[in-house]
Write an enzyme that holds these catalytic residues in place. Structure first.
Site, short mmCIF file in Angstrom:
data_model
loop_
_atom_site.label_atom_id
_atom_site.label_comp_id
_atom_site.label_asym_id
_atom_site.label_seq_id
_atom_site.Cartn_x
_atom_site.Cartn_y
_atom_site.Cartn_z
N ALA A 20 0.80 -1.23 0.00
CA ALA A 20 0.00 0.00 0.00
C ALA A 20 0.84 1.28 0.00
CB ALA A 20 -0.96 -0.01 1.19
N CYS A 54 -6.14 -6.42 4.77
CA CYS A 54 -7.33 -6.41 5.63
C CYS A 54 -8.39 -7.39 5.13
CB CYS A 54 -7.93 -5.01 5.67
SG CYS A 54 -6.78 -3.73 6.19
N ASP A 296 2.99 0.50 7.70
CA ASP A 296 3.04 -0.19 8.99
C ASP A 296 4.40 -0.15 9.66
OD1 ASP A 296 0.44 -0.80 8.37
OD2 ASP A 296 0.76 -2.96 8.11
N ASN A 318 -2.04 3.98 2.81
CA ASN A 318 -2.33 4.63 1.53
C ASN A 318 -2.18 6.14 1.60
OD1 ASN A 318 -3.32 2.69 -0.70
ND2 ASN A 318 -4.27 1.88 1.15
N TYR A 439 -31.32 12.50 9.97
CA TYR A 439 -32.32 11.71 10.68
C TYR A 439 -33.48 11.34 9.77
CZ TYR A 439 -36.66 10.74 13.06
OH TYR A 439 -37.85 10.18 13.41
N TRP A 447 -32.71 11.21 18.28
CA TRP A 447 -31.38 11.50 18.81
C TRP A 447 -30.47 10.32 18.45
CZ3 TRP A 447 -29.32 15.77 21.10
CH2 TRP A 447 -30.21 16.78 21.46
N ARG A 455 -24.81 13.91 25.01
CA ARG A 455 -25.68 14.65 25.95
C ARG A 455 -25.42 14.20 27.38
NH1 ARG A 455 -31.85 14.21 24.34
NH2 ARG A 455 -32.05 15.57 26.16
#
Length: 468
Positions: A20, A54, A296, A318, A439, A447, A455
Site C-alpha cells: 500500500a 485487511c 506499517d 495509503n 435523521y 437522537w 448529551r
C-alpha cells in the site's frame, strides 16, 4: 552494480516494499514526474503487490472467493506506468552514506547494489510470534500477507482434523476465528487479556465475548500460552497453556504485529519507542533529507494524546504513500496524525473505536468522565431496529471528547466516524450535542446514539455526576 539511468538527467527513486504505502508513493510520484525526470525502482520480496491485507480473513472465511479480488494493482500494471518493479527481491541492506541498497533475488540468491537519489522505506509489519517451543512448527500460521493467507488455505485444504486454535483476540484473531467457524472448524481462542479486543475497554470487550460464544467459539481469557506441541510427523497437534492442553490441527497467531524495521535499524535510522521509524509531517525520516517512510513500519502522532503510536492500518498506509509521492514528486503534502479509528465485526456484531480507552487516558495523565448508553440503530418502531451500546470518554472540566467505543448490529460501526471527526476537530461533548446529523426513522432515532452519549457526557462533565 547499479542500473544505468533511463535518462541521464533523471533522478532515481528506490522504493522498498511493494504494497500500500510503497506503491502508492511510487504511483503518486509517477503522476507528478515522467520517466525522463524520475526513474522509479521498487523491490517487493513476496509474490504480490498492492493488495488488501485487511481482506485476508474474509478470503480465508470464503466471503471473498478469489485471491486476486484482493489485488488492487498487479505488477504488470505498475510496470506499464514506467515503474521498474522487481518482485521476489528482498532488500538486505541500506547504505545511507553511499545512497544505495543491496538486494537479493529470493529464488536465485543473486545479489546486487542499486543506487538512489531518493529512498522510500515501506517495509510494513510482521506478525508477532511468541518465543516458545513449537511456535514455528508446520501448521502454525501468521496472517499478514497474501503469501501467508495462501499458506493457511493450503494447510486447511490438506488437514483432515477440524480443530483450530487462535492465539490472541485482537482484530486479526477475532476475524480469523469467525473465518475458521465459517469453514466448519471447532475454534478455541486463547487470549491473555481479560476480554477479547484489547483495543476496547474490558466492559465493551465483554459484549464481543458474548457474541463470539454465540457463534460457537470457545473463548478462554486471561491465559498465557506456554508452548505448541507437535506430533510424530512434526506438525502441530496442541497448544498448551498454564493449566490446559488444547488440541489443534491448525493454529493461527493473532497476537498483533510489530514494525518491520530491522533493515532501518541496521542502517542507523531513528526508531521510536514502539520500534517504528520516526518521520516528520511530510513523512520524511527524521534527520534524513532524501529518505521517506510510511505504512506499517512507521510510528504516527496520536492527535488526542499527543504521543507517538504504532497503528497498522491500510487507510494510513495509503495516505502515507500519497503524501510521500507528492513530496518526492516535487509537490507538497503532510500527514498530521491519527485519532485511532478502527472497525471490525464478528458475524453480524459490529465493533468500532476511536480516540482513547480509559487506560490510554490514565497513561497520559488525563482526568476523564465516562458514560455508557444503550440505544438503537433506527427509530425503535421501525422494522430492523437493533440494540447498540456506545461508550464515551470526555475530559473532566473541559468536556473535550477523548474517545468513543461502539458495539452493536447493523449500522453501528460506521457511526464511529462522527466521533472521529469530532476528535480531529477538538470538539467538546457539549458542542457535539448540537451536530446537525441526518435523521429519518430507517436510519436513526431522533437522537442519534452518539449524540445521546454526548448529551449524557455533557451533563456529567457539567455536574460531576451522571444525570440523563
Amino acid at each position: 552494480m547499479s542500473m544505468s539511468r533511463v535518462s541521464p538527467g533523471a533522478e532515481r527513486l528506490v522504493v522498498i516494499g511493494g504494497d500500500a504505502a510503497g506503491m502508492s508513493a511510487a504511483s503518486q510520484a509517477r503522476r507528478l514526474k515522467g520517466p525522463d525526470e524520475l526513474e522509479i525502482v521498487a523491490f517487493e520480496r513476496s509474490h504480490f503487490t498492492s493488495y488488501s491485507a485487511c481482506g485476508i480473513p474474509y478470503w480465508v472465511g470464503g466471503d471473498v472467493t478469489e485471491r486476486d479480488e484482493l489485488i488492487a494493482r498487479t505488477p504488470e500494471e505498475h510496470r506499464s506506468r514506467a515503474i521498474d518493479l522487481r518482485m521476489r527481491t528482498e532488500v538486505t541492506q541500506i547504505d545511507v552514506a553511499g545512497q544505495r541498497v543491496r538486494a537479493r533475488e529470493v529464488d536465485t540468491g543473486a545479489e546486487s547494489w542499486t543506487s538512489y537519489d531518493k529512498l522510500v522505506i515501506a517495509t510494513g509489519a510482521r506478525p508477532i510470534r511468541p518465543e516458545m517451543p513449537g511456535a514455528d512448527a508446520p501448521g502454525v500460521h501468521g496472517v499478514q500477507t497474501l503469501d501467508d493467507g495462501q499458506a493457511l488455505l493450503d494447510t486447511l485444504a490438506r488437514t483432515r482434523g477440524r480443530r483450530a486454535v487462535v492465539v490472541g483476540a485482537g482484530y486479526i484473531g477475532v476475524e480469523m476465528a469467525e473465518a475458521l467457524i465459517n469453514r466448519g472448524y471447532e475454534v478455541t481462542v486463547l487470549n491473555r487479556g481479560k476480554e477479547p479486543m484489547s483495543t476496547l475497554d474490558p466492559d465493551m470487550g465483554r459484549l464481543v465475548h458474548r457474541a463470539m460464544e454465540g457463534l460457537g467459539i470457545t473463548m478462554v481469557n486471561d491465559i498465557e500460552v506456554t508452548k505448541v506441541l507437535t506430533g510424530d510427523d512434526g506438525r502441530v497437534r496442541a497448544v498448551v497453556t498454564e493449566d490446559a492442553e488444547h488440541p489443534a490441527d491448525v493454529v493461527v497467531l493473532g497476537i498483533g504485529v510489530r514494525p518491520e524495521t530491522a533493515l532501518a535499524k541496521a542502517a542507523g535510522l531513528p526508531l521510536g519507542g514502539h520500534g517504528g521509524l520516526l518521520t516528520d509531517l511530510a513523512m520524511r525520516v527524521r534527520g534524513h533529507e532524501n529518505i521517506w517512510a510510511g505504512g506499517d513500519c512507521v510510528e504516527v502522532l496520536d492527535l488526542v494524546s499527543g504521543q507517538e503510536r504504532h497503528i497498522a492500518l491500510g487507510t494510513h498506509a495509503n495516505k502515507h504513500g500519497q503524501v510521500i509521492g507528492s513530496n518526492v514528486g516535487g509537490d507538497y503534502a503532510t500527514f498530521p496524525g491519527v485519532v485511532g479509528t478502527a472497525v471490525s465485526k464478528v458475524c453480524d456484531l459490529e465493533i468500532a473505536r476511536t480516540g482513547l480507552r480509559e487506560k490510554d487516558a490514565r497513561r497520559v495523565g488525563l482526568q476523564y468522565e465516562t458514560v455508557t448508553i444503550e440505544s438503537t440503530s433506527r427509530a425503535g418502531y421501525y422494522p430492523g431496529a437493533s440494540p447498540m451500546t456506545v461508550k464515551m470518554l470526555a475530559e473532566r472540566r473541559t468536556g473535550r471528547l477523548l474517545g468513543v467505543q461502539i458495539v452493536g448490529r447493523e449500522g453501528a460501526a460506521k457511526r464511529v466516524d462522527i466521533a472521529a471527526v469530532a476528535l480531529t476537530a477538538g470538539l467538546t461533548v457539549e458542542q457535539m450535542t448540537a451536530l446537525d446529523l441526518g435523521y429519518a426513522p430507517p436510519f436513526s432515532p431522533v437522537w442519534d446514539p452518539v449524540l445521546v452519549a454526548a448529551r449524557k457526557a455533557a451533563v456529567k462533565v457539567r455536574t460531576g455526576q451522571d444525570r440523563s
